[in-house]
Scaffold this active site. Structure first.
Site, mmCIF file in Angstrom:
data_model
loop_
_atom_site.group_PDB
_atom_site.id
_atom_site.type_symbol
_atom_site.label_atom_id
_atom_site.label_comp_id
_atom_site.label_asym_id
_atom_site.label_seq_id
_atom_site.Cartn_x
_atom_site.Cartn_y
_atom_site.Cartn_z
ATOM 1 N N LYS A 126 -77.122 -42.800 -49.148
ATOM 2 C CA LYS A 126 -76.135 -43.331 -49.514
ATOM 3 C C LYS A 126 -76.473 -44.514 -49.802
ATOM 4 O O LYS A 126 -74.444 -45.405 -50.005
ATOM 5 C CB LYS A 126 -75.088 -42.582 -48.877
ATOM 6 C CG LYS A 126 -74.930 -41.024 -49.060
ATOM 7 C CD LYS A 126 -75.451 -40.435 -50.132
ATOM 8 C CE LYS A 126 -74.185 -40.000 -51.689
ATOM 9 N NZ LYS A 126 -75.440 -39.401 -52.486
ATOM 10 N N GLY B 80 -77.486 -46.655 -52.226
ATOM 11 C CA GLY B 80 -78.434 -46.806 -53.303
ATOM 12 C C GLY B 80 -80.174 -46.663 -53.559
ATOM 13 O O GLY B 80 -80.876 -47.023 -54.399
ATOM 14 N N HIS C 222 -85.643 -41.025 -47.068
ATOM 15 C CA HIS C 222 -84.804 -41.368 -46.078
ATOM 16 C C HIS C 222 -84.926 -41.759 -44.735
ATOM 17 O O HIS C 222 -84.362 -41.324 -43.480
ATOM 18 C CB HIS C 222 -83.575 -40.899 -46.610
ATOM 19 C CG HIS C 222 -82.552 -40.720 -47.512
ATOM 20 N ND1 HIS C 222 -82.152 -41.790 -48.436
ATOM 21 C CD2 HIS C 222 -82.860 -39.761 -48.000
ATOM 22 C CE1 HIS C 222 -81.376 -41.228 -49.629
ATOM 23 N NE2 HIS C 222 -81.874 -39.869 -49.388
ATOM 24 N N SER D 87 -69.587 -42.647 -48.501
ATOM 25 C CA SER D 87 -70.063 -42.105 -49.620
ATOM 26 C C SER D 87 -70.950 -40.581 -49.616
ATOM 27 O O SER D 87 -70.466 -39.119 -50.490
ATOM 28 C CB SER D 87 -71.645 -42.812 -50.248
ATOM 29 O OG SER D 87 -72.336 -42.261 -51.543
ATOM 30 N N GLY E 270 -69.752 -46.286 -57.411
ATOM 31 C CA GLY E 270 -70.804 -47.534 -57.387
ATOM 32 C C GLY E 270 -70.318 -48.666 -57.056
ATOM 33 O O GLY E 270 -70.155 -49.808 -57.704
HETATM 34 S S1 PPS Z 1 -79.000 -39.881 -52.013
HETATM 35 O O1 PPS Z 1 -77.941 -38.967 -52.515
HETATM 36 O O2 PPS Z 1 -78.437 -40.605 -50.118
HETATM 37 O O3 PPS Z 1 -80.461 -40.464 -52.434
HETATM 38 O O4 PPS Z 1 -77.536 -41.154 -52.294
HETATM 39 P P1 PPS Z 1 -77.575 -42.525 -52.502
HETATM 40 O O5 PPS Z 1 -78.649 -42.836 -54.205
HETATM 41 O O6 PPS Z 1 -78.573 -43.404 -52.033
HETATM 42 O O7 PPS Z 1 -76.424 -43.403 -53.170
HETATM 43 C C1 PPS Z 1 -75.593 -43.408 -54.084
HETATM 44 C C2 PPS Z 1 -74.704 -44.090 -53.641
HETATM 45 O O8 PPS Z 1 -75.161 -45.096 -55.071
HETATM 46 C C3 PPS Z 1 -74.245 -45.648 -55.493
HETATM 47 N N1 PPS Z 1 -74.990 -45.824 -57.166
HETATM 48 C C4 PPS Z 1 -74.781 -46.343 -57.906
HETATM 49 N N2 PPS Z 1 -73.550 -48.248 -57.738
HETATM 50 C C5 PPS Z 1 -73.854 -48.955 -58.327
HETATM 51 N N3 PPS Z 1 -75.010 -48.919 -59.806
HETATM 52 C C6 PPS Z 1 -75.710 -47.926 -60.123
HETATM 53 N N4 PPS Z 1 -76.703 -48.233 -60.395
HETATM 54 C C7 PPS Z 1 -75.610 -46.896 -58.922
HETATM 55 N N5 PPS Z 1 -76.089 -45.807 -58.754
HETATM 56 C C8 PPS Z 1 -76.189 -44.698 -57.239
HETATM 57 C C9 PPS Z 1 -73.218 -44.223 -56.129
HETATM 58 O O9 PPS Z 1 -72.759 -44.430 -56.944
HETATM 59 C C10 PPS Z 1 -73.067 -43.546 -54.522
HETATM 60 O O10 PPS Z 1 -72.114 -44.953 -54.150
HETATM 61 P P2 PPS Z 1 -70.572 -44.104 -53.889
HETATM 62 O O11 PPS Z 1 -70.383 -44.967 -53.442
HETATM 63 O O12 PPS Z 1 -70.289 -42.819 -53.161
HETATM 64 O O13 PPS Z 1 -69.972 -44.500 -55.777
#
Ligand code: PPS
Length: 282
Positions: free
Chosen positions: A42, A44, A96, A126, A247
């Site tokens: 979670k 990014g 991860h 998240s 996000g």
């Molecule tokens: S995982 O399942 O552990 O691999 O999740 P991960 O991809 O690391 O994190 C998911 C969070 O990243 C946000 N996210 C983004 N934020 C901004 N811009 C873009 N393009 C984007 N893509 C993924 C996603 O919304 C999750 O955060 P939260 O706070 O839950 O919204």
């Protein structure tokens, strides 16, 4: 759904096995032209996978629009993805894993790692929301209960603090690049340029614009290849949770009380004092 521990780190037995984790740690051979997208959950991870995919395709969005993210940038530790990772050079890989479980072959390879961090309070919030979508994973209880599990590292992939400290120890190697979710949010274009420089990829201005546009939150949320909607319904219920949820930076402020946030801070500094790197949320 039961969890098991591999070298002290909790993993769900639905998606991982001790045998594969041991294989990845001890036998997986990183190749010099591999690019690895590493992050604590979670933080990014999917966002960076999209950025790296778009850099690989020189800004052309057809790869991210037509191939599921897990095939473009497979998670090496996931049973299913490992098969794809093994047959796909030139490889863009995701993980991860904490550094101590990352392939040992890294230490004598030129594979390039992009490690992304995020304010742990936002990563925690998240996860808390995301887990609700998994049909078989156990309920996390209240936010307060989950915060205690998070702070003590009794969560999937273990302690955020240990994860970050383990990877930060590698910071003087030329083949690892650190960046944060917060920097991506603040200046995605600037981050893309720095990542291209680190990877030795030269993209022109239009190609960089296309990376930035196609890796935006809204584009990714609408892209079925990147928004987790290719995950089977019997595993993840899209009506209960979304990968691309808000996000934003600082959503933790909507979830933690003042007392909880003070406790988080205390544990944070007990763990992070002496770490030789500073972060935007400190
Ligand atoms: S995982 O399942 O552990 O691999 O999740 P991960 O991809 O690391 O994190 C998911 C969070 O990243 C946000 N996210 C983004 N934020 C901004 N811009 C873009 N393009 C984007 N893509 C993924 C996603 O919304 C999750 O955060 P939260 O706070 O839950 O919204």
């Amino acid at each position: 759904m039961p969890y098991f521990k591999y070298k002290g780190i909790p993993f769900s037995s639905e998606f991982f096995s001790e045998e594969k984790l041991s294989y990845v740690e001890n036998d997986f051979q990183l190749l010099d032209d591999d690019i690895v997208n590493a992050a604590y959950p979670k933080s990014g991870t999917h966002w960076m996978a999209e950025v790296l995919s778009l850099i690989q395709s020189q800004g052309d969005p057809s790869w991210v629009q037509n191939v599921p993210l897990g095939e473009r940038a497979p998670w090496i530790e996931l049973d299913e993805d490992l098969k794809i990772a093994l047959k796909n050079p030139p490889r863009l890989l995701t993980t991860h894993l904490p550094f101590q479980l990352f392939p040992k072959s890294f230490l004598h390879s030129k594979a390039k790692v992009v490690y992304t961090l995020r304010d742990p309070r936002d990563a925690m919030v998240s996860v808390y929301h995301f887990i609700k979508g998994f049909k078989e994973l156990k309920d996390l209880g209240t936010m307060e209960e989950f915060m205690e599990s998070f702070l003590s590292g009794e969560v999937a992939y273990g302690s955020w603090f240990d994860h970050v400290k383990g990877w930060v120890e590698m910071k003087d190697r030329a083949n690892i690049f650190f960046n944060t979710y917060e920097e991506l949010k603040q200046d995605l274009r600037g981050s893309v340029q720095k990542i291209c420089h680190f990877l030795g990829k030269e993209l022109n201005s239009q190609q960089i614009d296309s990376v930035v546009e196609n890796a935006s939150f809204h584009k990714m949320k609408d892209n079925k290849m990147s928004n987790f909607s290719t995950t089977p319904e019997n595993i993840f219920d899209q009506t209960k949770a979304k990968l691309l949820r808000k996000g934003i930076c600082g959503d933790w402020k909507n979830h933690l009380t003042v007392a909880q946030s003070e406790r988080f801070d205390r544990v944070y500094w007990e763990n992070m004092r002496g770490v030789n790197m500073t972060f935007p949320w400190e």
